[in-house]
Design a protein around this motif. Structure first.
Motif, PDB file in Angstrom:
ATOM      1  N   ILE A  67      -7.700   8.325   4.897  1.00 29.71           N
ATOM      2  CA  ILE A  67      -7.965   7.177   4.015  1.00 29.71           C
ATOM      3  C   ILE A  67      -9.181   7.507   3.155  1.00 29.71           C
ATOM      4  CG2 ILE A  67      -8.525   4.715   3.852  1.00 29.71           C
ATOM      5  CD1 ILE A  67      -7.183   4.278   6.517  1.00 29.71           C
ATOM      6  N   SER A  68      -8.989   7.396   1.859  1.00 38.34           N
ATOM      7  CA  SER A  68     -10.101   7.658   0.945  1.00 38.34           C
ATOM      8  C   SER A  68     -10.336   6.436   0.074  1.00 38.34           C
ATOM      9  CB  SER A  68      -9.797   8.878   0.080  1.00 38.34           C
ATOM     10  OG  SER A  68      -8.606   8.679  -0.656  1.00 38.34           O
ATOM     11  N   TRP A  69     -11.487   6.400  -0.568  1.00 34.29           N
ATOM     12  CA  TRP A  69     -11.777   5.349  -1.562  1.00 34.29           C
ATOM     13  C   TRP A  69     -12.715   5.931  -2.600  1.00 34.29           C
ATOM     14  CZ3 TRP A  69     -16.576   2.971  -2.615  1.00 34.29           C
ATOM     15  CH2 TRP A  69     -17.622   3.288  -1.716  1.00 34.29           C
ATOM     16  N   GLY A  70     -12.694   5.371  -3.790  1.00 39.22           N
ATOM     17  CA  GLY A  70     -13.612   5.820  -4.839  1.00 39.22           C
ATOM     18  C   GLY A  70     -13.359   7.260  -5.224  1.00 39.22           C
ATOM     19  N   SER A  71     -14.430   7.969  -5.540  1.00 38.23           N
ATOM     20  CA  SER A  71     -14.268   9.282  -6.165  1.00 38.23           C
ATOM     21  C   SER A  71     -13.831  10.378  -5.200  1.00 38.23           C
ATOM     22  CB  SER A  71     -15.560   9.695  -6.873  1.00 38.23           C
ATOM     23  OG  SER A  71     -16.520  10.092  -5.924  1.00 38.23           O
ATOM     24  N   THR A  72     -13.684  10.062  -3.909  1.00 42.33           N
ATOM     25  CA  THR A  72     -13.125  11.086  -3.013  1.00 42.33           C
ATOM     26  C   THR A  72     -11.628  11.248  -3.289  1.00 42.33           C
ATOM     27  OG1 THR A  72     -12.871   9.417  -1.309  1.00 42.33           O
ATOM     28  CG2 THR A  72     -14.817  10.811  -1.168  1.00 42.33           C
ATOM     29  N   TYR A  73     -11.088  10.374  -4.133  1.00 43.00           N
ATOM     30  CA  TYR A  73      -9.659  10.471  -4.464  1.00 43.00           C
ATOM     31  C   TYR A  73      -9.246  11.892  -4.841  1.00 43.00           C
ATOM     32  CZ  TYR A  73      -5.393  10.206  -7.206  1.00 43.00           C
ATOM     33  OH  TYR A  73      -4.138  10.451  -7.706  1.00 43.00           O
TER      34      TYR A  73
ATOM     35  N   GLY B 224      -0.447  11.771   6.337  1.00 40.41           N
ATOM     36  CA  GLY B 224      -0.280  10.810   5.254  1.00 40.41           C
ATOM     37  C   GLY B 224      -1.630  10.528   4.607  1.00 40.41           C
ATOM     38  N   HIS B 225      -1.576   9.926   3.442  1.00 37.90           N
ATOM     39  CA  HIS B 225      -2.819   9.632   2.710  1.00 37.90           C
ATOM     40  C   HIS B 225      -2.714   8.267   2.049  1.00 37.90           C
ATOM     41  CE1 HIS B 225      -5.424  10.535  -1.094  1.00 37.90           C
ATOM     42  NE2 HIS B 225      -6.101   9.845  -0.209  1.00 37.90           N
ATOM     43  N   ILE B 226      -3.756   7.476   2.244  1.00 36.86           N
ATOM     44  CA  ILE B 226      -3.872   6.206   1.521  1.00 36.86           C
ATOM     45  C   ILE B 226      -5.159   6.260   0.721  1.00 36.86           C
ATOM     46  CG2 ILE B 226      -4.431   3.754   1.765  1.00 36.86           C
ATOM     47  CD1 ILE B 226      -2.689   3.671   4.218  1.00 36.86           C
ATOM     48  N   HIS B 227      -5.057   5.909  -0.537  1.00 34.75           N
ATOM     49  CA  HIS B 227      -6.288   5.752  -1.304  1.00 34.75           C
ATOM     50  C   HIS B 227      -6.477   4.267  -1.582  1.00 34.75           C
ATOM     51  CE1 HIS B 227      -9.678   6.873  -3.698  1.00 34.75           C
ATOM     52  NE2 HIS B 227      -9.320   5.907  -4.510  1.00 34.75           N
TER      53      HIS B 227
ATOM     54  N   THR C  36       0.838  -1.200   0.000  1.00 33.22           N
ATOM     55  CA  THR C  36       0.000   0.000   0.000  1.00 33.22           C
ATOM     56  C   THR C  36       0.873   1.250   0.000  1.00 33.22           C
ATOM     57  OG1 THR C  36      -1.711  -1.189   1.190  1.00 33.22           O
ATOM     58  CG2 THR C  36      -1.821   1.210   1.269  1.00 33.22           C
ATOM     59  N   ARG C  37       0.528   2.185  -0.865  1.00 31.68           N
ATOM     60  CA  ARG C  37       1.325   3.398  -1.010  1.00 31.68           C
ATOM     61  C   ARG C  37       0.772   4.489  -0.086  1.00 31.68           C
ATOM     62  NH1 ARG C  37       2.492   7.573  -5.368  1.00 31.68           N
ATOM     63  NH2 ARG C  37       0.252   7.749  -5.450  1.00 31.68           N
ATOM     64  N   VAL C  38       1.656   5.055   0.693  1.00 32.34           N
ATOM     65  CA  VAL C  38       1.250   6.175   1.532  1.00 32.34           C
ATOM     66  C   VAL C  38       1.857   7.427   0.918  1.00 32.34           C
ATOM     67  CG1 VAL C  38       1.210   7.128   3.862  1.00 32.34           C
ATOM     68  CG2 VAL C  38       1.446   4.651   3.532  1.00 32.34           C
ATOM     69  N   THR C  39       1.036   8.409   0.611  1.00 31.31           N
ATOM     70  CA  THR C  39       1.616   9.661   0.120  1.00 31.31           C
ATOM     71  C   THR C  39       1.728  10.616   1.302  1.00 31.31           C
ATOM     72  OG1 THR C  39      -0.583  10.388  -0.525  1.00 31.31           O
ATOM     73  CG2 THR C  39       0.788   9.488  -2.253  1.00 31.31           C
ATOM     74  N   GLY C  40       2.687  11.513   1.206  1.00 31.09           N
ATOM     75  CA  GLY C  40       2.943  12.408   2.328  1.00 31.09           C
ATOM     76  C   GLY C  40       3.805  11.693   3.352  1.00 31.09           C
TER      77      GLY C  40
ATOM     78  N   VAL D  43     -11.430   9.251   7.825  1.00 31.77           N
ATOM     79  CA  VAL D  43     -11.987   8.680   6.587  1.00 31.77           C
ATOM     80  C   VAL D  43     -13.121   9.563   6.070  1.00 31.77           C
ATOM     81  CG1 VAL D  43     -13.058   6.659   5.522  1.00 31.77           C
ATOM     82  CG2 VAL D  43     -11.385   6.349   7.343  1.00 31.77           C
ATOM     83  N   PRO D  44     -12.849  10.367   5.048  1.00 33.17           N
ATOM     84  CA  PRO D  44     -13.930  11.155   4.446  1.00 33.17           C
ATOM     85  C   PRO D  44     -14.690  10.279   3.435  1.00 33.17           C
ATOM     86  CG  PRO D  44     -11.740  12.091   4.011  1.00 33.17           C
ATOM     87  CD  PRO D  44     -11.553  10.687   4.457  1.00 33.17           C
ATOM     88  N   GLU D  45     -15.994  10.328   3.512  1.00 33.11           N
ATOM     89  CA  GLU D  45     -16.800   9.495   2.608  1.00 33.11           C
ATOM     90  C   GLU D  45     -18.080  10.211   2.240  1.00 33.11           C
ATOM     91  OE1 GLU D  45     -17.021   5.021   3.547  1.00 33.11           O
ATOM     92  OE2 GLU D  45     -16.696   5.963   5.483  1.00 33.11           O
TER      93      GLU D  45
END
Lengths: 337, 628
Positions: free
Chosen positions: B524-530, B548-551, B511-515, B574-576
């Motif tokens: 942590i985001s998924w789908g179109s919140t990317y 940090g951020h994981i999508h 899993t890639r963590v940005t930041g 987790v924003p959703e």
């Protein structure tokens, strides 16, 4: 596997058959297992697809490919199978509740599309597997566990429903009439298009004798009429009665009345109006018609699917990389900001 | 950006440079707003800008003209830097009528440019939306915004006076006149649009000609008049080298399916029933029969799913598509595919629910539906599309998983991804790894014998000699596939089906963590919140925050390294676009006290909302219940 060497036994899966002793399904299973070796198609090319209900256990007992799906949806699954591989002989095994109630929509559209497959509708006019509730073909006023004061719904007429949906082959047979059943099944299999065979089947546990008014050996000749294409509509122990189709009205005539006897109609299975009329005849006013009611040659859906693909292929080569690049593209080069 | 409120910017020398721009076209749903927006987008894409679009249209096909429910809009952000969203606030708003103004003005920035078609601000249209006084004639608009009124109908009629078209037809070209103005204002050419018109209206040359005259007229008008503050330039963005095109999520999925069909060597069977916002994929697939694609518009959602199962059973790469309400109908059949262990790809282009909800508006509230909306223990894999330019890859991925593990896979997209567009670097197909599809071609055959690694069951197609077998929804005896009510067998089969899905994660890359790799807060985001989350995280990182951020592309199974990464941060947010569905899952699976940030407004998150929430989390401005 050489198809000529096949026997009934080759089509028996070896699974213990678990219908109630005396169930009409046994004779239908035997009829199908006897028929298949005669069809000349290797065993692996036959696929039996069923929904849910007593009849839908059928595929487990056939040593062919089989798929016991979900309630009412066998026609939809079978459509996918036939379109995906038109070389397969696809059989749909369903019952009155499965096909006409929960699966009514798929039943309709299967015939409208004329997918090349054969539907065996086991009609025992009751929900057997759930232990005896009235079904969409139960007579009005039926007393069952779920209708202690009598059912309120008019029964549906499966053959008329199929004709209304533009079915190209519509027939009826009786579980205990091995010869008649076998002939109709063979004709249905050989028909190019969606074929419906309604099989009057006895549920000896929850609706015993539902068809006995016409199925008992002693009364069969008197109370049934076998539809024979190009032949006169005659019936009776001595074949001494007939049907005269007069416009949209039908009357029963006797050979003793020679003037009327001359008017007995000749059956034409390509005549939709005749088929419609026959689909509505019932005992006691009339004998119950059996055999092939209607047959029409019409393009089959699965063939047309491939015809369209062939036409498209002849018109345009399939190059996905080119498709992705179609429309407005731009190039970013390494030096570009 | 802030557009300068200068004067006399009517020559190309006055071109001022800006980094990004958010423009929204708004009008009646019959005004050609989507076309205008798309063309401006395309002209910008061809000029190398990064961009992201957000079309918004009513569910009604033709709501009454001039009414608020009939307002359609198209927003695009273009930039010389990376663009992740269509933008929070609008820099330039083009309004074709009073309804469009009323419905959209609140999103226009202070001092933003407001261009209005003054011809449409007549008494009838004004009264219809409740304006007693014409707002264009009031001081307020002009003080707050850079208001430019243009009599579009009049000017278009003037530009088209030589044509033989009726007044009605002339009026229909006014969107192209507006496009011409905007193209001049932002230094876009109109050449590609003219070419496009010639292609689009090849059989109706008079319409192509009328629209050409209109777009040229608009451009000439903008240049000649002194109405406009300046002309602006947005330089190309930095992209990896390659060939690019603009793509919507729905089109990306369609192309992904075609690629998966080629990579697997299996013919594609695609079945659906018309439903917003997924129908475009069906339309697209239906056009490509030359690829051997079989499309099947079924009588209902259930039949669409069942036919796909039948086609899969007979050996096709089978796909069925829908949106939430249709998925609800398909669920029983999906359970059959779980039990029969057949590959099946189910695409859910999510929309706002419950029930019919808001069919054209976005939401990501079907996650728990697809995971748990079937009877019994019924595990499936779930893959989510992040953005229009991710749709192709995510689709190929979903197909690969389904065929390898003989398992139904949900591919979750949503209305925002489906209809929005983004530049997409074309893949080189010959560099994509082909799928290995294992088939049993001779007996003896046991239908539930398994691959020891993937746990996929052995697959023999009907038609294969000596492999005759019976499948079905009744519990199967392990290995042999006979009907079984044996207690131990049911326990084992239940566990095998779950373990098979879990093992999909063995193929995931780390899993890639940005930041930041660890620190104060992990988003942590998924789908179109990317898009919005990525933009917000970048902004926060640039401000020096330790986040940090994981999508997540895979929602089931979740990546095996996820829990360990989450533990490296003090807080997880987790924003959703639902009421906390992934957050609930993560809490259950990791026992980490995940914070949920939810929005269900039928619209994507704004970057500013997310930044505010991230900063608040970092400052600890929340009590134990997470309420500010």
């Amino acid at each position: 596997m050489s198809s000529t060497a096949l026997t009934k036994k080759d089509f028996e899966s070896g699974q213990e058959v678990r219908w109630c002793p005396g169930c009409g399904d046994y004779s239908i299973l035997a009829a199908v297992q006897r028929l298949l070796p005669q069809l000349g198609l290797p065993r692996e090319k036959h696929v039996f697809i069923s929904g849910i209900g007593c009849s839908s256990r059928f595929p487990y007992y056939m040593n062919t490919y089989g798929f016991h799906t979900i309630h009412g949806r066998a026609p939809a699954v079978a459509t996918g199978v036939k379109i995906a591989n038109p070389e397969l002989a696809v059989w749909v095994i369903t019952g009155d509740g499965d096909a006409l109630s929960i699966g009514g929509n798929h039943f309709l559209h299967l015939f409208r599309r004329n997918v090349d497959l054969t539907v065996l509708l086991f009609n025992n006019r009751i929900y057997g597997l759930t232990k005896g509730q009235y079904s969409p073909t139960s007579e009005k006023g039926k007393i069952t566990k779920s209708t202690p004061f009598g059912s309120l719904d008019e029964p549906v007429n499966p053959l008329a429903l199929a004709l209304g949906a533009k079915a190209t082959f519509v027939a009826r047979a009786l579980d205990v009439d091995a010869k008649g059943l076998s002939a109709v099944l063979k004709a249905a299999y050989e028909h190019k298009g969606a074929s419906l065979v309604e099989i009057y089947q006895n549920c000896n546990v929850f609706n015993d004798g539902a068809h006995s008014y016409m199925s008992e050996r002693a009364v069969r000749q008197e109370r049934q009429i076998l539809l024979r294409d190009g032949e006169k509509l005659v019936f009776g122990d001595n074949q001494d009665r007939g049907l005269v189709i007069d416009g949209t009205k039908v009357r029963v005539v006797s050979s003793s009345d020679s003037k009327e006897w001359d008017k007995v109609s000749v059956y034409d299975k390509s005549d939709l109006t005749q088929a419609w009329i026959m689909a509505h005849l019932n005992y006691p006013q009339y004998p119950v018609p059996m055999g092939v009611f209607y047959q029409e040659e019409r393009e089959v859906y699965n063939q047309q699917v491939y015809d369209q693909i062939e036409t498209a292929r002849a018109g345009e080569q399939a190059d996905l990389q080119q498709l992705l690049s179609s429309g407005e593209t731009w190039e970013v080069t390494a030096g570009q900001l | 950006m802030t557009l300068s409120n200068g004067t006399g910017g009517n020559t190309q020398e006055c071109l001022s440079e800006i980094e990004s721009l958010v423009i929204r076209f708004a009008g009646d749903s019959g005004d050609g707003i989507q076309v205008t927006g798309s063309r401006f987008t395309q002209e910008s894409a061809l000029r190398g800008n990064d961009l992201s679009t957000y079309p918004s249209f009513p569910a009604e096909i033709r709501a009454p003209a001039g009414s608020l429910p009939g307002v359609s809009s198209f927003q695009v952000q273009i930039g010389s830097r990376r663009v992740f969203t269509a933008g929070d606030e609008v820099d330039v708003l083009v309004c074709m009528n009073p309804a469009a103004l009323k419905a959209n003005l609140q999103d226009l920035k202070e001092n933003g440019v407001l261009i209005c078609n003054s011809d449409a601000f007549n008494k009838k249209n004004l009264t219809r939306v409740g304006y007693e006084i014409n707002p264009l004639e009031e001081q307020e608009l002009g003080l707050k915004y850079t208001l430019i009124t243009v009599p579009l109908n009049t000017l278009t009629a003037e530009a088209l006076k030589e044509t033989s078209l009726s007044k009605r037809e002339v009026d229909r070209s006014k969107n192209f006149f507006a496009l011409g103005i905007i193209c001049w204002l932002f230094g876009r050419s109109i050449e590609d649009t003219i070419e496009w018109l010639n292609r689009k209206f090849a059989s109706r040359a008079e319409i192509a000609e009328a629209n050409r005259l209109a777009v040229e007229g608009g451009m000439a008008f903008a240049q000649a008049s002194e109405l406009f503050p300046a002309s602006y330039q947005i330089k190309p963005a930095h992209f990896e080298p390659g060939i690019y095109r603009n793509i919507t999520g729905n089109l990306g999925i369609a192309y992904g399916l075609l690629a998966a069909s080629q990579l697997s060597g299996l013919g594609l069977f695609y079945s659906g029933y018309p439903i917003t916002p997924a129908s475009d994929i069906l339309h697209e697939m239906s056009r490509h029969k030359n690829f051997g694609v079989i499309t099947f518009q079924a009588e209902d959602e259930i039949a669409a799913c069942c036919a796909a199962i039948g086609a899969s059973y007979a050996g096709k790469l089978a796909v069925t598509v829908s949106s939430g309400p249709g998925i609800a109908l398909k669920q029983e059949a999906i359970g059959l595919a779980v039990c029969a262990e057949l590959p099946l790809v189910i695409i859910d282009v999510q929309r706002a629910g419950p029930s019919t909800g808001m069919p054209t508006k976005t939401e990501q509230a079907d996650l728990l539906e697809v995971l748990f909306g079937r009877n019994g223990e019924s595990p499936v894999a779930v893959v989510a599309v992040a953005s229009p330019d991710d749709a192709f890859d995510a689709t190929v991925d979903a197909c690969r998983i389904s065929l390898k593990h003989m398992v139904p896979v949900f591919l979750l997209s949503d209305a925002a991804i489906g209809n929005s567009s983004h530049p997409w670097k074309l893949p080189e197909l010959d560099k994509l790894e082909p799928f290995t599809v294992k088939r049993v071609t001779e007996g003896p055959y046991q239908p539930y014998a398994r691959d020891p690694e993937s746990l996929a069951r052995a697959w023999a197609l009907p038609g294969t000699p000596a492999c005759e077998h019976r499948l079905g929804g009744l519990e199967k005896q392990d290995v042999y596939g006979h009907i079984s009510y044996d207690p131990e067998n049911h326990q084992r089969m239940t566990e095998l089906r779950a373990e098979k899905v879990r093992r999909i994660a063995k193929d995931f890359k780390p899993t890639r963590v940005t930041g930041e790799e660890s620190g104060e807060l992990l988003v942590i985001s998924w789908g179109s919140t990317y898009g919005p989350v990525t933009a917000a995280v970048r902004e926060c990182l640039a401000a020096g925050n330790m986040i940090g951020h994981i999508h997540l592309r895979y929602l089931n199974p979740l990546p095996e390294d996820l829990t360990a990464i989450m533990k490296r941060f003090k807080k997880v947010l987790v924003p959703e676009m639902n009421t906390g569905q992934l957050a609930m899952l993560l809490r259950a699976k990791t026992l980490i006290d995940v914070k949920s940030y939810c929005k269900v407004q039928g619209q994507p998150f704004k970057v500013s909302e997310l930044v505010r929430r991230i900063v608040d989390e970092l400052r600890g401005n929340f009590n134990a219940e997470g309420i500010a």
